[in-house]
Design an enzyme around this catalytic site. Structure first.
Site, PDB file in Angstrom:
ATOM      1  N   GLY A  70      43.198  63.925  42.463  1.00 59.03           N
ATOM      2  CA  GLY A  70      43.589  63.223  41.243  1.00 59.03           C
ATOM      3  C   GLY A  70      42.715  63.587  40.062  1.00 59.03           C
ATOM      4  O   GLY A  70      43.204  63.761  38.938  1.00 59.03           O
ATOM      5  N   THR A  71      41.418  63.708  40.312  1.00 61.08           N
ATOM      6  CA  THR A  71      40.504  64.019  39.216  1.00 61.08           C
ATOM      7  C   THR A  71      40.842  65.361  38.584  1.00 61.08           C
ATOM      8  O   THR A  71      40.921  65.493  37.363  1.00 61.08           O
ATOM      9  CB  THR A  71      39.048  64.021  39.729  1.00 61.08           C
ATOM     10  OG1 THR A  71      38.710  62.693  40.136  1.00 61.08           O
ATOM     11  CG2 THR A  71      38.086  64.469  38.651  1.00 61.08           C
ATOM     12  N   ASN A 148      43.539  50.762  39.013  1.00 62.78           N
ATOM     13  CA  ASN A 148      42.948  50.801  40.348  1.00 62.78           C
ATOM     14  C   ASN A 148      42.087  49.584  40.669  1.00 62.78           C
ATOM     15  O   ASN A 148      41.817  49.314  41.829  1.00 62.78           O
ATOM     16  CB  ASN A 148      42.115  52.077  40.490  1.00 62.78           C
ATOM     17  CG  ASN A 148      41.115  52.240  39.362  1.00 62.78           C
ATOM     18  OD1 ASN A 148      41.480  52.229  38.191  1.00 62.78           O
ATOM     19  ND2 ASN A 148      39.858  52.365  39.711  1.00 62.78           N
ATOM     20  N   GLN A 178      47.277  55.652  41.709  1.00 64.12           N
ATOM     21  CA  GLN A 178      47.424  54.385  42.435  1.00 64.12           C
ATOM     22  C   GLN A 178      48.882  53.943  42.545  1.00 64.12           C
ATOM     23  O   GLN A 178      49.176  52.935  43.169  1.00 64.12           O
ATOM     24  CB  GLN A 178      46.617  53.266  41.745  1.00 64.12           C
ATOM     25  CG  GLN A 178      45.112  53.361  41.937  1.00 64.12           C
ATOM     26  CD  GLN A 178      44.677  53.115  43.379  1.00 64.12           C
ATOM     27  OE1 GLN A 178      45.451  52.669  44.226  1.00 64.12           O
ATOM     28  NE2 GLN A 178      43.411  53.414  43.663  1.00 64.12           N
ATOM     29  N   SER A 198      47.717  61.897  44.034  1.00 62.48           N
ATOM     30  CA  SER A 198      46.690  62.284  45.004  1.00 62.48           C
ATOM     31  C   SER A 198      47.148  61.928  46.415  1.00 62.48           C
ATOM     32  O   SER A 198      47.859  60.945  46.619  1.00 62.48           O
ATOM     33  CB  SER A 198      45.400  61.534  44.663  1.00 62.48           C
ATOM     34  OG  SER A 198      44.463  61.712  45.697  1.00 62.48           O
ATOM     35  N   HIS A 200      45.209  61.233  49.286  1.00 66.06           N
ATOM     36  CA  HIS A 200      44.483  60.335  50.198  1.00 66.06           C
ATOM     37  C   HIS A 200      44.723  58.849  49.921  1.00 66.06           C
ATOM     38  O   HIS A 200      44.253  58.004  50.659  1.00 66.06           O
ATOM     39  CB  HIS A 200      42.987  60.661  50.213  1.00 66.06           C
ATOM     40  CG  HIS A 200      42.231  60.204  49.015  1.00 66.06           C
ATOM     41  ND1 HIS A 200      41.363  59.144  49.061  1.00 66.06           N
ATOM     42  CD2 HIS A 200      42.216  60.657  47.754  1.00 66.06           C
ATOM     43  CE1 HIS A 200      40.833  58.979  47.860  1.00 66.06           C
ATOM     44  NE2 HIS A 200      41.329  59.888  47.053  1.00 66.06           N
ATOM     45  N   THR A 236      42.547  80.393  46.586  1.00 68.64           N
ATOM     46  CA  THR A 236      43.419  80.351  47.760  1.00 68.64           C
ATOM     47  C   THR A 236      43.792  78.905  48.069  1.00 68.64           C
ATOM     48  O   THR A 236      42.934  78.029  48.070  1.00 68.64           O
ATOM     49  CB  THR A 236      42.707  81.002  48.961  1.00 68.64           C
ATOM     50  OG1 THR A 236      42.417  82.349  48.611  1.00 68.64           O
ATOM     51  CG2 THR A 236      43.581  80.965  50.205  1.00 68.64           C
ATOM     52  N   CYS A 321      30.248  44.596  39.579  1.00 70.74           N
ATOM     53  CA  CYS A 321      29.324  45.659  39.228  1.00 70.74           C
ATOM     54  C   CYS A 321      28.332  45.830  40.349  1.00 70.74           C
ATOM     55  O   CYS A 321      28.382  45.176  41.372  1.00 70.74           O
ATOM     56  CB  CYS A 321      28.590  45.263  37.986  1.00 70.74           C
ATOM     57  SG  CYS A 321      27.864  43.640  38.196  1.00 70.74           S
TER      58      CYS A 321
END
Lengths: 382, 393
Positions: A70-71, A148, A178, A198, A200, A236, A321
């Site tokens: 995703g990044t 997310n 997400q 993505s 995963h 590849t 946090c």
């Protein structure tokens, strides 16, 4: 010890069929660029996986570019669109994933003007602010489909309509990491130009994702090299990962309705159970069913997390946090939550592999942990 | 290739009657340290000198690195054995002179204990010196303060040539002064305090107070890795105390501004019982004077009063910057500053008492069953030995 995995927004367990498919792909080690039989086999696997993803998104396979996740898809979408350009402003929301926010922060340092749209208490982008922002010539709009941390679903249709009406030439990117397999996602019908996904997050492997591009020819690659993926992603191909992604998408698509309904039932049961406990559900009721952010005021999220982990229930702090002041999540800040709510937050996220019994077990453990740690309530740092 | 290493020890030699004990400890520690390099290393102590015999196949850099981590070792020199032939001896001397960068001045110091050798010491000095001068233009002899001394010892079994002097870490062999219980946290200070104690010959019994779920398993892992870094010098026994029951009682019953004081008092109590159990003679802490609230002299007095065992504070006289420098030198710094330590700031009151009194602390503990809390904490200690183990994160 019993283990209940409720951190599916972080990553998901692989489907056994995905592992099987990947094993086969690992054994057939061909390079799709090779001209012999083995290479052709790999090329075939690549094409099938691409076809699966195209089918789920209801687009043409030629519009799918495989990436490392995703990044990378977000980076390619945004940087690849803006490379060589310098006109117009960039619009995004204040609750994007770091892989979008950090890209915009860099572009800002490089001289672009970036507007970050505020959200309402539910995390929904304020459309009147978007409308106002669109008065300026706009190069790119990037809004996530599903948040997310709390699971807000953005009104993409309205957003696209607004952008098209005011700035028809603006490129629209949607980070749908997400959202894939969770809500209906049809980028072409929706009219967005770019969409990141993505593997995963839908029981596929880590290290593989994809970008849907309506006009791949307008993108500039991040990597130069052998010209794979239509020149947009040299290197590849990660065949085992891509094959796993393809299989995960296939399984997702086949039982989409059943799985979605099951997750919705699990959420319902979970939220019901929470009602007896001293907590506030922070996630919007109309958010995605698989993410429930909950705050336990007076407690600290990271301590609850560790205590639950000790009982085999795995969750995340999400918008909470790491404990230090000034380190609050940008999402919590954008939502305007008070310190106490944020400090006590946990994110529970489900998948269709969870069971109702697991939900009950998790609820029982939450109840137990809250009782064990009750003496901390009201004893907080000021 | 080298045949032996001559090991020099400083303070060990000063210890009179205990000399043999100290030398044996040093020899044992050297043996233990070289064991990792494989078989074939032996340590002997003829005539009050300490030699390491090297196997024919060895990597001297590895040997050197291992010896540099053995406390009590002041310096050491690699030694070449040569046949009793002046030409060969001269060549070996030249090689040794140039082995570690070329010096500007030198002298030759020969010693002939094999009296059948045709040349006496003075003659050997002259011959070898002449050979070195001929082969190194610009090199000068300085008999008073040479940059390098080329030593040649002529014995029946051969000529032994050595010149390089490699510094060791100094200090005393670990173990000779006894054992100490180190209160090891994940911070910067306590690993440095432990290292300084080890340098003075103290074998470490490190104790960590774990408070699940208030602190994450990663905080414990970090402490394990810190103990792993300290164990590059000598084995460290790590004792993990489940401190949660004590912590919970403190939070329930002790006023917030005395939490840290009472917490430290409990840690000292548990550490003292542990010390008795493992035969340690002191506690070691990373406290510096006046650094934080719990480290004012008033605080230290109130905390210290619960134990009778001596408490060593190797960092008492150091500034934060000096501690950080040491921490970088012993390579604990990067691990210490990982963020897990304070992942839970819950226990630290925003305004702790900087000058608590004994009466206040005792009153605060009145509601706690101190004895059984300490007993339970000690009973649940989980111990293991870490030795040159790079603990993985």
């Amino acid at each position: 010890m019993r283990q209940v995995y409720l951190d599916n927004a972080a990553t998901t367990p692989l489907y056994p069929q995905v592992i099987e498919a990947m094993k086969t792909a690992l054994e057939q080690y061909g390079n799709p660029s090779s001209l012999h039989h083995l290479g052709a086999g790999a090329e075939q696997m690549l094409a099938e996986a691409r076809g699966e993803i195209a089918k789920l998104l209801k687009v043409s396979p030629g519009n799918i570019i495989f990436t490392s996740g995703g990044t990378e898809a977000n980076n390619l979408a945004i940087k690849g669109t803006l490379a060589g350009k310098n006109r117009g402003i960039l619009i995004t929301s204040s609750i994007e994933h770091p892989s979008v926010l950090a890209v915009f922060a860099r572009l800002e340092r490089e001289g672009w003007k970036v507007l970050r749209l505020p959200v309402d208490g539910q995390g929904v982008v304020l459309l009147d602010k978007l409308e106002a922002a669109l008065r300026e010539p706009t190069a790119l709009v990037s809004i996530m489909a599903v948040n997310n941390e709390i699971g807000t679903v953005q009104p993409l249709q309205d957003i696209v309509a607004l952008v098209r009406a005011r700035q028809p030439r603006a490129v629209i990117h949607v980070d749908a990491v997400q959202a894939l397999g969770k809500i209906e996602l049809e980028p072409a019908r929706l009219g967005v130009d770019l969409m990141s996904v993505s593997a995963h997050k839908i029981h596929g492997p880590k290290g593989v994702g994809a970008l849907y591009a309506a006009r791949p020819d307008t993108l500039t690659p991040l990597l130069d090299g052998g010209g794979q993926e239509g020149g947009l992603r040299s290197g590849t191909e990660n065949i085992p990962g891509i094959v796993g992604f393809g299989r995960a998408v296939m399984l997702t698509r086949q039982e989409l309705a059943r799985r979605t309904a099951k997750v919705a039932r699990l959420r319902e049961r979970f939220v019901q159970g929470l009602q007896e406990l001293p907590c506030i559900v922070v996630s919007p009721a109309r958010g995605v069913p698989h993410i429930v952010a909950v705050s336990f005021p007076g407690y600290r999220g990271e301590i609850l997390l560790q205590a639950l982990s000790g009982k085999g229930v795995y969750v995340s702090t999400g918008a909470a946090c790491s404990g230090k002041k000034g380190n609050l999540s940008h999402v919590a800040e954008a939502l305007g939550l008070d310190d106490e709510t944020v400090t006590g937050m946990l994110r529970f996220s489900f998948s269709a592999l969870n069971t109702e019994e697991e939900i009950d077990y998790a609820l029982a453990m939450i109840r137990q942990v809250l009782a064990e740690l009750a003496f901390i309530r009201g004893r907080r740092r000021r | 290739m080298y045949d032996k290493v001559l090991v020099r020890f400083g303070e060990v030699g000063l210890k009179g009657k205990n000399r043999a004990f100290f030398i044996n400890s040093l020899a044992r520690n050297i043996r233990r340290s070289l064991k990792q390099l494989g078989p074939g290393y032996s340590v002997s102590a003829p005539y009050g000198r300490l030699f390491v015999d090297l196997p024919p196949e060895h990597d001297f850099n590895a040997v050197s690195a291992a010896l540099q981590k053995v406390f009590g070792l002041v310096s050491f020199s690699p030694v070449v054995r040569q046949e009793l032939d002046m030409e060969l001896i001269k060549e070996a001397a030249l090689q040794e002179l140039l082995a570690d960068g070329r010096p500007a001045t030198f002298k030759v110091a020969a010693r002939r204990s094999f009296k059948n050798f045709p040349l006496n010491s003075m003659e050997i000095n002259r011959e070898v010196g002449g050979h070195l001068l001929r082969n190194c233009p610009g090199l000068k002899v300085d008999v008073h303060s040479p940059q390098r001394v080329v030593n040649i010892e002529v014995r029946p079994e051969g000529a032994f040539v050595f010149s390089r002097v490699i510094p060791g870490p100094g200090g005393l062999p670990v173990g000779v002064t006894g054992k100490g219980v180190l209160l090891l946290s994940g911070g910067i200070d306590s690993p440095v305090a432990g290292w300084l104690a080890m340098k003075r010959g103290i074998a470490l019994e490190a104790v960590y107070f774990d408070t699940p779920p208030f602190t994450s398993p990663r905080a414990l892992n970090k402490v394990e890795r810190l103990a792993g870094i300290l164990s590059r010098w000598a084995p460290v026994n790590l004792h993990v105390v489940n401190f949660t029951p004590v912590q919970t009682e403190i939070m329930k019953h002790v006023p917030e501004d005395l939490t840290i004081t009472v917490m430290r008092r409990f840690m000292f109590r548990v550490a003292e019982v542990l010390a008795r159990r493992v035969g340690a003679l002191a506690l070691i802490t990373g406290e510096s004077v006046g650094q934080v609230a719990s480290q004012t002299l008033e605080s230290m007095a109130v905390i210290n009063s619960v134990v009778s065992i001596p408490v060593l504070r190797p960092l008492a006289g150091l500034d934060k910057v000096e501690i950080m420098d040491l921490s970088r030198r012993i390579e604990t710094y990067d691990t210490s500053i990982e963020p897990y330590q304070d992942c839970c700031t819950l226990f630290v009151s925003p305004r702790p008492k900087t000058r608590p009194t004994l009466a206040q602390a005792e009153a605060a503990e009145a509601k706690l069953d101190v004895g059984s809390l300490v007993d339970a904490a000690v009973a649940g200690i989980d111990s293991r030995t870490i030795w040159r183990e790079e603990v993985q994160s």
